[in-house]
Design a protein around this motif. Structure first.
Motif, PDB file in Angstrom:
ATOM      1  N   ALA A   4       0.845  -1.139  -0.170  1.00 14.13           N
ATOM      2  CA  ALA A   4       0.049  -0.276   0.034  1.00 14.13           C
ATOM      3  C   ALA A   4       1.035   1.142   0.064  1.00 14.13           C
ATOM      4  CB  ALA A   4      -1.021  -0.031   1.148  1.00 14.13           C
ATOM      5  N   GLY A   5       0.341   2.312  -0.688  1.00 13.37           N
ATOM      6  CA  GLY A   5       1.238   3.606  -0.453  1.00 13.37           C
ATOM      7  C   GLY A   5       0.945   4.169   0.797  1.00 13.37           C
ATOM      8  N   PRO A   6       1.586   5.475   1.285  1.00 16.79           N
ATOM      9  CA  PRO A   6       1.639   5.833   2.466  1.00 16.79           C
ATOM     10  C   PRO A   6       0.514   6.370   2.846  1.00 16.79           C
ATOM     11  CG  PRO A   6       3.048   7.105   1.018  1.00 16.79           C
ATOM     12  CD  PRO A   6       2.709   5.931   0.189  1.00 16.79           C
ATOM     13  N   PHE A   7      -0.385   6.940   1.878  1.00 13.27           N
ATOM     14  CA  PHE A   7      -1.700   7.315   2.298  1.00 13.27           C
ATOM     15  C   PHE A   7      -2.445   6.328   2.728  1.00 13.27           C
ATOM     16  CE2 PHE A   7      -5.737   9.458   2.162  1.00 13.27           C
ATOM     17  CZ  PHE A   7      -5.724  10.469   2.609  1.00 13.27           C
ATOM     18  N   ALA A   8      -2.736   5.278   1.895  1.00 12.34           N
ATOM     19  CA  ALA A   8      -3.512   4.151   2.334  1.00 12.34           C
ATOM     20  C   ALA A   8      -3.074   3.362   3.392  1.00 12.34           C
ATOM     21  CB  ALA A   8      -3.168   3.268   1.064  1.00 12.34           C
ATOM     22  N   ALA A   9      -2.001   3.263   3.559  1.00 11.38           N
ATOM     23  CA  ALA A   9      -1.259   2.783   4.892  1.00 11.38           C
ATOM     24  C   ALA A   9      -1.820   3.293   6.176  1.00 11.38           C
ATOM     25  CB  ALA A   9       0.123   2.706   4.827  1.00 11.38           C
ATOM     26  N   VAL A  10      -1.693   4.666   6.103  1.00  9.36           N
ATOM     27  CA  VAL A  10      -2.650   5.469   7.315  1.00  9.36           C
ATOM     28  C   VAL A  10      -3.730   5.161   7.536  1.00  9.36           C
ATOM     29  CG1 VAL A  10      -2.918   7.570   8.286  1.00  9.36           C
ATOM     30  CG2 VAL A  10      -0.655   7.319   7.273  1.00  9.36           C
ATOM     31  N   MET A  11      -4.482   5.173   6.449  1.00 10.90           N
ATOM     32  CA  MET A  11      -5.864   4.941   6.377  1.00 10.90           C
ATOM     33  C   MET A  11      -6.315   3.552   6.976  1.00 10.90           C
ATOM     34  SD  MET A  11      -7.984   6.861   3.479  1.00 10.90           S
ATOM     35  CE  MET A  11      -7.529   5.559   2.135  1.00 10.90           C
ATOM     36  N   LEU A  12      -5.583   2.454   6.172  1.00  9.55           N
ATOM     37  CA  LEU A  12      -5.503   1.074   6.827  1.00  9.55           C
ATOM     38  C   LEU A  12      -5.265   0.930   8.204  1.00  9.55           C
ATOM     39  CD1 LEU A  12      -4.648  -0.794   3.456  1.00  9.55           C
ATOM     40  CD2 LEU A  12      -7.018  -0.453   4.455  1.00  9.55           C
ATOM     41  N   GLY A  13      -4.252   1.522   8.571  1.00 11.46           N
ATOM     42  CA  GLY A  13      -3.909   1.393  10.142  1.00 11.46           C
ATOM     43  C   GLY A  13      -4.873   1.933  11.108  1.00 11.46           C
ATOM     44  N   VAL A  14      -5.563   3.190  10.542  1.00 10.51           N
ATOM     45  CA  VAL A  14      -6.646   3.686  11.584  1.00 10.51           C
ATOM     46  C   VAL A  14      -7.723   2.861  11.370  1.00 10.51           C
ATOM     47  CG1 VAL A  14      -8.535   5.538  11.727  1.00 10.51           C
ATOM     48  CG2 VAL A  14      -5.965   6.042  11.221  1.00 10.51           C
ATOM     49  N   LEU A  15      -7.906   2.144  10.327  1.00  9.71           N
ATOM     50  CA  LEU A  15      -9.252   1.270  10.126  1.00  9.71           C
ATOM     51  C   LEU A  15      -9.172   0.090  10.750  1.00  9.71           C
ATOM     52  CD1 LEU A  15     -11.997   0.688   8.441  1.00  9.71           C
ATOM     53  CD2 LEU A  15     -10.574  -0.465   6.752  1.00  9.71           C
ATOM     54  N   SER A  16      -7.871  -0.355  10.910  1.00 11.70           N
ATOM     55  CA  SER A  16      -7.751  -1.692  11.767  1.00 11.70           C
ATOM     56  C   SER A  16      -7.817  -1.250  13.285  1.00 11.70           C
ATOM     57  CB  SER A  16      -5.960  -2.083  11.652  1.00 11.70           C
ATOM     58  OG  SER A  16      -5.773  -2.055  10.582  1.00 11.70           O
ATOM     59  N   GLY A  17      -7.727  -0.131  13.666  1.00 10.97           N
ATOM     60  CA  GLY A  17      -7.854   0.339  15.114  1.00 10.97           C
ATOM     61  C   GLY A  17      -9.298   0.369  15.310  1.00 10.97           C
ATOM     62  N   ILE A  18     -10.170   0.978  14.316  1.00  8.21           N
ATOM     63  CA  ILE A  18     -11.497   1.674  14.831  1.00  8.21           C
ATOM     64  C   ILE A  18     -12.392   0.719  14.154  1.00  8.21           C
ATOM     65  CG2 ILE A  18     -10.618   3.683  15.080  1.00  8.21           C
ATOM     66  CD1 ILE A  18     -12.271   4.255  12.259  1.00  8.21           C
ATOM     67  N   GLY A  19     -12.011  -0.305  13.240  1.00  7.38           N
ATOM     68  CA  GLY A  19     -13.057  -1.097  12.354  1.00  7.38           C
ATOM     69  C   GLY A  19     -14.101  -2.115  13.137  1.00  7.38           C
ATOM     70  N   GLY A  20     -13.482  -2.568  14.366  1.00  3.03           N
ATOM     71  CA  GLY A  20     -14.259  -3.410  15.281  1.00  3.03           C
ATOM     72  C   GLY A  20     -15.212  -2.508  16.209  1.00  3.03           C
ATOM     73  N   GLY A  21     -14.947  -1.572  16.371  1.00  6.72           N
ATOM     74  CA  GLY A  21     -15.873  -0.758  17.192  1.00  6.72           C
ATOM     75  C   GLY A  21     -17.093  -0.265  16.287  1.00  6.72           C
ATOM     76  N   ILE A  22     -16.697   0.028  15.075  1.00  7.82           N
ATOM     77  CA  ILE A  22     -17.656   0.505  14.230  1.00  7.82           C
ATOM     78  C   ILE A  22     -18.697  -0.743  13.818  1.00  7.82           C
ATOM     79  CG2 ILE A  22     -18.095   1.114  11.881  1.00  7.82           C
ATOM     80  CD1 ILE A  22     -15.799   3.201  11.918  1.00  7.82           C
ATOM     81  N   ALA A  23     -18.027  -1.924  13.457  1.00  8.45           N
ATOM     82  CA  ALA A  23     -18.815  -3.009  13.242  1.00  8.45           C
ATOM     83  C   ALA A  23     -19.934  -3.418  14.599  1.00  8.45           C
ATOM     84  CB  ALA A  23     -18.065  -4.330  12.843  1.00  8.45           C
ATOM     85  N   ARG A  24     -19.350  -3.389  15.604  1.00  6.77           N
ATOM     86  CA  ARG A  24     -20.007  -3.574  17.129  1.00  6.77           C
ATOM     87  C   ARG A  24     -21.275  -2.790  17.079  1.00  6.77           C
ATOM     88  NH1 ARG A  24     -16.632  -0.970  21.153  1.00  6.77           N
ATOM     89  NH2 ARG A  24     -17.469   0.921  20.460  1.00  6.77           N
ATOM     90  N   ASP A  25     -20.977  -1.286  16.863  1.00 10.49           N
ATOM     91  CA  ASP A  25     -22.190  -0.514  16.885  1.00 10.49           C
ATOM     92  C   ASP A  25     -23.197  -0.517  15.883  1.00 10.49           C
ATOM     93  OD1 ASP A  25     -20.762   0.194  19.314  1.00 10.49           O
ATOM     94  OD2 ASP A  25     -19.892   2.384  18.507  1.00 10.49           O
ATOM     95  N   VAL A  26     -22.627  -0.751  14.847  1.00  7.45           N
ATOM     96  CA  VAL A  26     -23.811  -0.917  13.582  1.00  7.45           C
ATOM     97  C   VAL A  26     -24.587  -2.229  13.835  1.00  7.45           C
ATOM     98  CG1 VAL A  26     -23.844  -1.597  11.292  1.00  7.45           C
ATOM     99  CG2 VAL A  26     -22.296   0.281  11.767  1.00  7.45           C
ATOM    100  N   LEU A  27     -23.847  -3.251  14.373  1.00  4.46           N
ATOM    101  CA  LEU A  27     -24.888  -4.348  14.779  1.00  4.46           C
ATOM    102  C   LEU A  27     -25.666  -4.368  15.746  1.00  4.46           C
ATOM    103  CD1 LEU A  27     -22.042  -7.253  14.600  1.00  4.46           C
ATOM    104  CD2 LEU A  27     -24.051  -6.849  13.071  1.00  4.46           C
TER     105      LEU A  27
END
Lengths: 201, 201, 201
Positions: free
Chosen positions: C112-135
């Motif tokens: 991944a490029g640097p910009f995508a890598a930052v986004m994917l790092g953030v997503l790794s950290g917050i994706g679980g909490g988002i899925a939890r709340d959407v459910l």
């Protein structure tokens, strides 16, 4: 051939559940079709994306077409379909049993470990209902309702345990699907539920 | 070049819709940016994941950066953007037309069948709006509102039918995008809606 | 080894947050387990699907088993876990720091490029909490609450910037994780929040 036919019956039943939920939430015709498709294919699509395989619903047009047909049926005759709730639940149980067992088998075939295969089997069975309910901003029924996912779990477990002991796959699939189907029927008839933390209703 | 520019305009318009929804739900700055990105890229990302291709939004930083810029605009000047609703809807129609047509074309290019290509074209167009609304726990507007997905469907159909008859792709894409855009505009102006089961309002 | 252990502690903490949300919404035992798993693995799974890699949660059974264990703990002793909110938030901050830093690193590693890598790092950290709340049909807390995603962003940025300057990866990861952890702790203690458009509460 027989397998594909049963598979399409399961798809149709799942899609009916999606279409009915959409009609109850007063979605428009397109919304009814989207929920029918989502309920029918989301579980398998999620499983295939996690297995890194082209989703069956993309590769084989018969699945979405079956789902769309079910959506149109819901749109045109939703009152009649609502009244047929019992037969629909029956087909839905067939779909659940098939999807759980085939999902676990497909996961094993594409190299998933036994634990992951059970999870992907359950996901194949319940993913569609979860997508359906999230799209109408409801807590998924499968997380609250009478025994549903546990039936899928039992079916997937039979397949994976049989594979671990090198038992023949076809009878194991029949046994798993039968167990899942009967568990689900019994749960509907007797209102079996999983416990809630802290108890009470 | 012209294509990329138009594509980025569509991305910007979709992101504005996400940012506005976020501001209305009183999300914080980060929430506004997340909804702007989700609305702009979710459709294309879903399509690419289903096609098993690296999503454009990951491979090309200009898409997320454009979406972030739109999110910042919403955050800073949301009242002004709200008042610009008409131009924003215009850009959004451009985005819808482009995404539907390009999405169907990309699906064909990566080997999807005609039926799947139409579905993936529609998904490219409407996936962002669905993700946006799910993230604020609302039923997606595209499942209820005036003609939106049908416009995307028409645009994707033109592309896929043209490919099936071996007609040249570029004029077909223009025709599909034009049809989608005009349908969407007419739907906004005249309040065209799809029927709801059981009728009534 | 130490890394895996810390990683599993993070997984456990994220899963506890999922299990607690499920118990509060009165989901049944299965629902509690699903939310525990979703909260623990959704971020990493999303990242891996976008990177077109087999998700770690599928490839390594220890992650879902850890999440299930946390779910069972929530189900059996939810009152006690609720009272342990402070230690749980501490572990959660550890998990956030680790997931953001490891997620960004994995994204870089897979091209991944640097910009995508930052986004994917953030997503790794917050994706679980988002899925939890959407459910549970809630607007994700991370889009509204005190500084959370920004801490993940800071951690991921450190990793990606270090890589861009060819600095050694391990100290950068430690620095990024430390920064993320401290930012998150400070945000909890002092109630730091991001601004909301239009201001006011």
């Amino acid at each position: 051939m027989l397998l594909t036919l049963t598979d399409l019956i399961g798809t149709f039943a799942f899609a009916l559940s999606g279409g009915l939920v959409a009609v109850r939430h007063r979605l428009d015709l397109f919304g009814v079709l989207v929920l029918a498709i989502a309920a029918a294919v989301a579980g398998g699509v999620l499983r295939d994306v996690l297995l890194d395989v082209t989703p069956a619903a993309i590769a084989d047009w018969r699945y979405p077409v079956t789902a769309i047909a079910a959506g149109l049926v819901c749109f045109a005759w939703h009152e009649r379909v609502e009244r047929l709730r019992n037969p629909v639940q029956l087909f839905d149980a067939v779909g659940l049993a098939l999807f759980a067992v085939l999902g676990a088998g497909k996961a094993l075939q594409f190299g998933a470990g036994p634990f992951a295969a059970v999870m992907l089997g359950v996901l194949s069975g319940i993913g569609g209902g979860i997508a359906r309910d999230v799209l109408v901003a409801q807590i998924p029924a499968v997380l609250q309702r009478e025994l549903y996912a546990v039936a899928a779990l039992a079916g997937a477990l039979v397949v994976v345990i049989a594979a671990a002991f090198d038992l023949p796959a076809t009878p194991a699939a029949f046994a798993g699907a039968g167990l899942c189907f009967l568990l689900r029927l019994a749960a509907i008839r007797r209102g079996w539920r999983l416990p809630v933390a802290g108890g009470g209703e």
